[in-house]
Design a protein around this motif. Structure first.
Motif, PDB file in Angstrom:
ATOM      1  N   THR A 210       0.852  -1.191   0.000  1.00  0.00           N
ATOM      2  CA  THR A 210       0.000   0.000   0.000  1.00  0.00           C
ATOM      3  C   THR A 210       0.884   1.236   0.000  1.00  0.00           C
ATOM      4  OG1 THR A 210      -0.013   0.155   2.412  1.00  0.00           O
ATOM      5  CG2 THR A 210      -1.785  -1.146   1.416  1.00  0.00           C
ATOM      6  N   ALA A 211       0.258   2.373  -0.303  1.00  0.00           N
ATOM      7  CA  ALA A 211       0.988   3.637  -0.276  1.00  0.00           C
ATOM      8  C   ALA A 211       1.563   3.883   1.118  1.00  0.00           C
ATOM      9  CB  ALA A 211       0.060   4.785  -0.688  1.00  0.00           C
TER      10      ALA A 211
ATOM     11  N   SER B 108      -4.071   8.391   6.065  1.00  0.00           N
ATOM     12  CA  SER B 108      -3.649   7.826   4.789  1.00  0.00           C
ATOM     13  C   SER B 108      -4.881   7.301   4.088  1.00  0.00           C
ATOM     14  CB  SER B 108      -2.585   6.747   4.980  1.00  0.00           C
ATOM     15  OG  SER B 108      -3.143   5.519   5.294  1.00  0.00           O
TER      16      SER B 108
ATOM     17  N   GLN C 278      -6.476   5.929   0.010  1.00  0.00           N
ATOM     18  CA  GLN C 278      -6.280   5.584  -1.392  1.00  0.00           C
ATOM     19  C   GLN C 278      -7.595   5.780  -2.123  1.00  0.00           C
ATOM     20  OE1 GLN C 278      -2.980   2.157  -0.522  1.00  0.00           O
ATOM     21  NE2 GLN C 278      -4.223   1.825  -2.338  1.00  0.00           N
TER      22      GLN C 278
ATOM     23  N   GLY D 217      -2.414   6.941  -3.963  1.00  0.00           N
ATOM     24  CA  GLY D 217      -2.490   6.988  -2.503  1.00  0.00           C
ATOM     25  C   GLY D 217      -1.917   8.281  -1.964  1.00  0.00           C
TER      26      GLY D 217
ATOM     27  N   GLU E 248       2.190  12.089  -2.148  1.00  0.00           N
ATOM     28  CA  GLU E 248       1.367  11.425  -3.159  1.00  0.00           C
ATOM     29  C   GLU E 248       2.135  10.231  -3.703  1.00  0.00           C
ATOM     30  OE1 GLU E 248      -0.372  12.488  -7.556  1.00  0.00           O
ATOM     31  OE2 GLU E 248      -0.293  14.091  -6.074  1.00  0.00           O
ATOM     32  N   PHE E 249       1.434   9.111  -3.831  1.00  0.00           N
ATOM     33  CA  PHE E 249       2.047   7.871  -4.299  1.00  0.00           C
ATOM     34  C   PHE E 249       1.257   7.314  -5.473  1.00  0.00           C
ATOM     35  CE2 PHE E 249       2.957   8.426   0.150  1.00  0.00           C
ATOM     36  CZ  PHE E 249       4.299   8.105   0.250  1.00  0.00           C
ATOM     37  N   HIS E 250       1.962   6.782  -6.464  1.00  0.00           N
ATOM     38  CA  HIS E 250       1.302   6.139  -7.602  1.00  0.00           C
ATOM     39  C   HIS E 250       1.731   4.676  -7.661  1.00  0.00           C
ATOM     40  CE1 HIS E 250       0.877  10.183  -9.987  1.00  0.00           C
ATOM     41  NE2 HIS E 250       0.228  10.184  -8.836  1.00  0.00           N
TER      42      HIS E 250
ATOM     43  N   TRP F 219       4.482   0.557  -5.733  1.00  0.00           N
ATOM     44  CA  TRP F 219       4.183   1.924  -5.300  1.00  0.00           C
ATOM     45  C   TRP F 219       5.424   2.797  -5.396  1.00  0.00           C
ATOM     46  CZ3 TRP F 219      -0.419   4.031  -4.645  1.00  0.00           C
ATOM     47  CH2 TRP F 219      -1.512   3.187  -4.417  1.00  0.00           C
TER      48      TRP F 219
ATOM     49  N   TYR G  95       6.759   6.959  -4.588  1.00  0.00           N
ATOM     50  CA  TYR G  95       6.541   8.305  -4.076  1.00  0.00           C
ATOM     51  C   TYR G  95       6.740   9.253  -5.244  1.00  0.00           C
ATOM     52  CZ  TYR G  95       7.898  12.646  -1.680  1.00  0.00           C
ATOM     53  OH  TYR G  95       8.012  13.951  -1.265  1.00  0.00           O
TER      54      TYR G  95
END
Length: 169
Positions: free
Chosen positions: A28-29, A82, A84, A90, A113-115, A121, A123
């Motif tokens: 997960t992010a 946090s 998503q 996320g 922000e995370f993709h 994942w 940053y």
């Protein structure tokens, strides 16, 4: 057993270690964010460099990052929130507490922000938050589709306070 530096309360081996050693991808992010914090505490710049993309990579300086990680004493991580909104996107809002090279206590508040790209994942961007008013802009992306919030309604940022006493200030 050493507890994980990310302060999850779990042993390092059952928390961030498999991620920072590239054994497996963070699921997960938030897990990635925690593992990046852990990588800072270990001065593992390789992991930091390999888990960021896009804007986060621009201007990244491995030598500077290593110097910062080695000179700082990381003393705490608070995850404020946090979420998503989509499977591949996320956000984690957090505060890192550390003592700088001179031993001064510092904190860094950020909304990151995370993709999710190809099952991993990354940053991609971080907005520094003013620690005391950090709910203002953070709540924006969530709030825009909702009807107007009443001043006595619970705040949309999840603080549990009334809107007028929180983001409505």
């Amino acid at each position: 057993m050493t507890n994980c530096p990310c302060q999850s309360g779990k042993p390092f081996t059952q928390c961030c270690e498999p991620y920072v050693t590239f054994e497996k991808n963070a699921p997960t992010a938030e897990a990635l964010m925690r593992s990046r914090y852990t990588a800072f505490t270990l001065a593992n710049v390789d992991y930091i460099a390999k888990t960021q993309a896009d804007k986060a990579n621009e201007g990244f300086n491995a030598a500077q990052t290593l110097k910062f990680a080695n000179e700082s004493e990381f003393v705490g991580l608070d995850i404020l929130r946090s979420y998503q909104p989509f499977d591949n996107l996320g956000y984690v809002e957090f505060v890192v507490h550390y003592n700088d090279a001179k031993g001064h206590h510092q904190h860094l508040a950020e909304l990151s922000e995370f993709h999710l790209i190809d099952g991993q994942w990354y940053y991609v961007d971080g907005k520094q938050q003013d620690h005391h008013h950090h709910h203002h802009e953070v709540a924006q992306p969530i709030r825009r589709d909702n009807p107007k919030i009443g001043r006595n309604d619970p705040c949309s940022c999840g603080s549990g306070k009334k809107y007028k006493k929180c983001c409505g200030v």
